[in-house]
Design a protein around this motif. Structure first.
Motif, mmCIF file in Angstrom:
data_model
loop_
_atom_site.group_PDB
_atom_site.id
_atom_site.type_symbol
_atom_site.label_atom_id
_atom_site.label_comp_id
_atom_site.label_asym_id
_atom_site.label_seq_id
_atom_site.Cartn_x
_atom_site.Cartn_y
_atom_site.Cartn_z
ATOM 1 N N VAL A 61 0.853 -1.193 0.000
ATOM 2 C CA VAL A 61 0.000 0.000 0.000
ATOM 3 C C VAL A 61 0.888 1.242 0.000
ATOM 4 C CG1 VAL A 61 -1.887 -1.110 1.258
ATOM 5 C CG2 VAL A 61 -0.108 0.115 2.520
ATOM 6 N N PHE A 62 0.287 2.380 -0.355
ATOM 7 C CA PHE A 62 0.975 3.662 -0.204
ATOM 8 C C PHE A 62 0.671 4.152 1.214
ATOM 9 C CE2 PHE A 62 0.109 3.413 -4.802
ATOM 10 C CZ PHE A 62 1.416 3.469 -5.257
ATOM 11 N N ALA A 63 1.622 3.934 2.117
ATOM 12 C CA ALA A 63 1.362 4.139 3.542
ATOM 13 C C ALA A 63 1.048 5.593 3.879
ATOM 14 C CB ALA A 63 2.559 3.661 4.355
ATOM 15 N N GLU A 64 1.629 6.536 3.128
ATOM 16 C CA GLU A 64 1.444 7.952 3.463
ATOM 17 C C GLU A 64 0.302 8.582 2.672
ATOM 18 O OE1 GLU A 64 5.303 9.563 2.665
ATOM 19 O OE2 GLU A 64 6.229 8.133 4.037
ATOM 20 N N MET A 65 -0.475 7.740 1.993
ATOM 21 C CA MET A 65 -1.624 8.277 1.260
ATOM 22 C C MET A 65 -2.895 7.686 1.866
ATOM 23 S SD MET A 65 0.042 8.067 -2.572
ATOM 24 C CE MET A 65 -0.970 9.234 -3.443
#
Lengths: 290, 235, 313
Positions: free
Chosen positions: B90-94
């Motif tokens: 996943v895109f952790a900061e999105m």
């Protein structure tokens, strides 16, 4: 010293140089976060931008404020070309080689400026600009414009990153490059976009540095350490971090004069850098640690 | 019915050394196929080969009858295959919603219908749509990763150990989601470490060892094979 | 120039090449062995130069030290001081990727420059430090120069020999293992961070020694004598061109680059005054470009690591 004096003589200059550092630090943090290397030619890219604007003022008799956007566009283009010619072929090699290449590019950019414009300090326009009083706050119009323009650029960039398709692609690339590629994000396009933004903002930083003091060929290199300190203090990859980091460094530098000889202003950025690496290397906004 | 995916005698690896020594497998429409086998058997590599992440030196991969051997991942995504990596998927900061948007990046414009479809499949995510993916639990992250992969309406979903590190409760939930996804008409190929549970839930399974096929058959059939039970499933 | 003048010039060049060879060897320990990016070579060089000068020069009012100690003590102090500055910097930054070390070393070099420019008590102000003794300084000029050339290259040989021994020892093998595969080395229980810190400190000490050798050759020093960016950059291009990881390459690079650099200076000095200043900056540009070309076309350098030291596999 009264509170007003403190603000006029230290806080306002601190915020001005802080916004200039912020503009440079944004580019550094984006490159660090997305392309994953420290770009040492960033300061000299700012110098180039400032002198390109000077060239436009001198040769086309433009107002500096008209020259600014043109210089930003030209510097953005230069940044893209520099990446193509000097950095891209190192993409698959250890990143530290690109750091080294950027040190060489810094030297090359500076010598181009020195050959074309000479080494004597220059200014965009002569004459003394008096500060006007706003209820005791002493501000020059150029300082107001610097602050307003920097704020505008930052807000525009943040909106771009937050709401547009390519802005999200840049964030995705910074967050998780493998997954971004699996999603079909074109690495090359994101790289180019990063350089356009970084180059344009570096030029703006150089221009504001020049218009608030003077232009000299070492100005960008001298600001490089502060810009890196700002980017790391805020958190690598974090635009809002670069802004806060820049303002903090600018303010601390100015206020340091109260306790330290003014020659050591520059050293405060270094001290902050070392402290942040010791206590919180991910920075204020929890950025990356490479 | 024509198979969705055919891997025929695929040989290849990452560098010069081969990891796969002739792997063959088939995935039919509306089927959950699982690859199991001991560590180092080349399970994940076989899956990555489908997605163009492995250098293939021999053999062929066909998707819906078209050869896709040697295609680049983004071309394969466009063709109708999605892949969920095992880690960092996943895109952790999105936000959750932005993760789904990234899943549809190649579509230029995203239809609201696509989000609705995913949020119906994963109701948990709808409530968390504005939360950062990095702040979610392991199971929820896996949902985000699968949701992201399903945004472009793929006909085949590749899952690399989707239950790794999850509690049995979440494992069951992920398996249930796989069945739901299959029922919407998507074929699934997954690699699993938890061989017993995976074979029990899949339609068909392949047992790989040292980069080659060993056994294949219906999940339950494989589970009942004493040889397999002894070889890979620890009795 | 007459023959004697030419010979004197050659000896002068030879000493400076030897000093740069020391710097290049020091950087090789950091970059070639351990993969550490030191962008503040000039800072460690300057510290070495000043420390040795202050230990050995005669005392003057308004300046500290001036202890008139033997030159050897000065050289030792130079190495110790450079190592002492390297230690905390390495300690803080070596936990991270080498980019952070590079940023920090730029800062260190900058601060050293600021201190020297600001603190007259240390640097002797505009007059600088003078009267620094030179070994064999009592001999007639030519002989003194020649003797110092021998001394400088003697140091190069000693350092080269010591480094080669160190490289062949378990320490050197460990360094290479760490550089080739950090994760594997860490898994084998080798303390990666400590080894790197050692390499960084050792390299810095050699750079400090180079500064000391330089200052006793010049017999005087002012803060302006050392152009930080140029010194650092020249050493980098020397090592990269010569072949990082290879000590002979480091020395060869120093010879080639210094000859190109100073002969191009001879050339630009003959140009008319109007364009001479510009030519000076074009030289810098060319050096920067040269680094790019080496990185692109011959990244392993003229003498690649493998041609000299066999990698244990």
């Amino acid at each position: 010293m009264s509170g007003l004096e403190l603000i006029n003589f230290y806080v306002i200059p601190g915020l001005i140089s802080g916004s200039i550092y912020a503009l440079g630090a944004i580019g550094i943090t984006l490159i660090f976060g997305i392309l994953r290397y420290a770009h040492f030619a960033h300061g000299d890219m700012a110098t180039l931008g400032a002198y390109v604007a000077l060239g436009l003022v001198g040769s086309l008799a433009l107002s500096p404020w008209v020259a600014l956007p043109i210089a930003m566009a030209i510097t953005a283009l230069v940044a893209v070309v520099l990446d193509r010619v000097f950095y891209r072929h190192l993409e698959t090699r250890p990143k530290i080689l690109t750091v080294m290449a950027s040190l060489g590019v810094a030297l090359m950019l500076r010598s181009v400026v020195q050959v074309v414009w000479g080494v004597d300090p220059q200014v965009y326009s002569t004459g003394i600009v008096r500060a006007e009083s706003y209820g005791g706050l002493m501000l020059r119009s150029r300082e107001l414009i610097t602050f307003a323009t920097a704020t505008g650029l930052v807000l525009f960039l943040m909106a771009f990153l937050r709401y547009t398709r390519w802005g999200k692609a840049m964030r995705a690339m910074s967050d998780n490059p493998e997954l971004a590629r699996l999603c079909g994000v074109n690495n090359e396009a994101v790289t180019r976009l990063t350089w356009v933004i970084a180059g344009a903002l570096a030029a703006a930083a150089g221009f504001f540095l020049g218009i608030n003091t003077e232009l000299n060929t070492m100005m960008g290199w001298s600001a490089l350490l502060a810009m890196f300190a700002a980017a790391i203090l805020g958190g690598v990859g974090r635009v809002e971090g670069a802004v806060v980091g820049g303002l903090v460094i600018g303010l601390v530098e100015e206020l340091s004069v109260l306790v330290l000889p003014s020659q050591y202003k520059m050293a405060t950025a270094f001290v902050i850098l070392i402290l942040i690496l010791l206590v919180r290397p991910q920075g204020i906004f929890k950025g990356k640690v490479l | 019915m024509n198979p969705v995916l055919v891997m025929h005698q695929v040989r290849g690896g990452y560098g010069d050394a081969d990891i796969l020594h002739g792997v063959s497998l088939t995935v039919n429409p509306k089927e959950i196929v699982v690859i199991v086998g001991p560590n180092g058997a080349g399970k994940s590599t076989a899956m990555k080969a489908v997605f163009g992440l492995v250098k293939i030196r021999d053999g062929a991969i066909l998707f819906e009858g078209e050869e896709i051997t040697g295609w680049k991942p983004d071309a394969i995504v466009r063709r109708g295959i999605s892949y969920v990596p095992q880690v960092k998927n996943v895109f952790a900061e999105m936000t959750v919603h932005e993760n789904l948007e990234m899943g549809a990046f190649l579509a230029k414009s995203v239809k609201a219908e696509a989000f609705e479809r995913i949020y119906t499949l994963f109701p948990d995510l709808k409530a968390k749509r504005n939360a950062l993916a990095g702040s979610l639990s392991g199971g929820q992250r896996q949902m985000v990763a699968m949701g992201r992969a399903l945004m472009l309406n793929p006909r085949l979903l590749l899952l690399d150990e989707p239950t790794a590190g999850l509690s049995p409760k979440y494992m069951e939930q992920i398996f249930q989601i796989c069945r739901d996804v299959r029922d919407t008409g998507v074929a699934i190929l997954l690699v699993e470490q938890h061989a017993k549970q995976a074979l029990a839930f899949c339609d068909r399974g392949y047992v790989l060892a040292t980069g080659s096929n060993r056994h294949e058959g219906a999940g339950q059939e494989l589970l009942n094979d004493p040889e397999i039970a002894q070889m890979f499933l620890g009795g | 120039m007459d023959t004697l003048g030419l010979l004197n010039y050659a000896i002068f060049m030879g000493v400076l090449i030897g000093i740069y060879a020391l710097l290049s060897l020091g950087l090789n320990v950091q970059w070639g062995y351990a993969g550490l990016f030191n962008a503040g070579v000039a800072g460690f060089f300057a510290v070495g130069a000043y420390l040795s000068a202050l230990f050995t020069a005669p005392p003057v009012p308004d300046r500290i030290m001036g202890w008139e100690l033997p030159t050897g003590v000065g050289w030792f102090a130079a190495m110790a001081a450079a190592a002492l500055i390297a230690w905390p910097i390495g300690k803080v930054t070596l936990r991270f990727r080498s980019d952070y070390l590079a940023i920090a070393t730029i800062g260190v070099a900058e601060i050293i420059r600021l201190v020297l420019r600001t603190e007259d008590l240390l640097s002797g102000g505009v007059r600088g430090i003078t009267g620094i003794p030179r070994p064999f300084g009592d001999l007639p000029y030519e002989w003194s120069q020649l003797a110092y050339l021998g001394l400088t290259w003697g140091m190069v040989v000693v350092i080269y020999w010591a480094l080669e021994r160190q490289l062949a020892a378990p320490w050197g093998r460990m360094m290479r293992a760490i550089r080739e595969n950090e994760l594997a080395a860490a898994a084998m229980g080798k303390n990666v961070e400590a080894r790197r810190l050692e390499a960084f400190i050792l390299g810095a000490a050699i750079m400090g020694l180079a500064g000391a050798v330089y200052v006793h050759f010049m017999r005087a020093i002012t803060p302006e004598a050392i152009d930080p960016m140029m010194v650092t950059f020249l050493v980098w291009i020397m090592l990269i061109l010569g072949g990082s990881g290879n000590n002979r390459g480091a020395i060869l690079g120093a010879v080639i680059i210094w000859v190109i650099w100073s002969s191009s200076e001879l050339l630009t000095d003959r140009l008319p005054a109007e364009i001479a200043t510009q030519a000076k900056y074009i030289r810098v540009f060319v050096i920067g470009l040269m680094l790019q070309l080496v990185l692109r076309w011959r990244p392993e350098g003229l003498l690649p690591e493998g041609t000299h030291v066999r990698r244990s596999s």
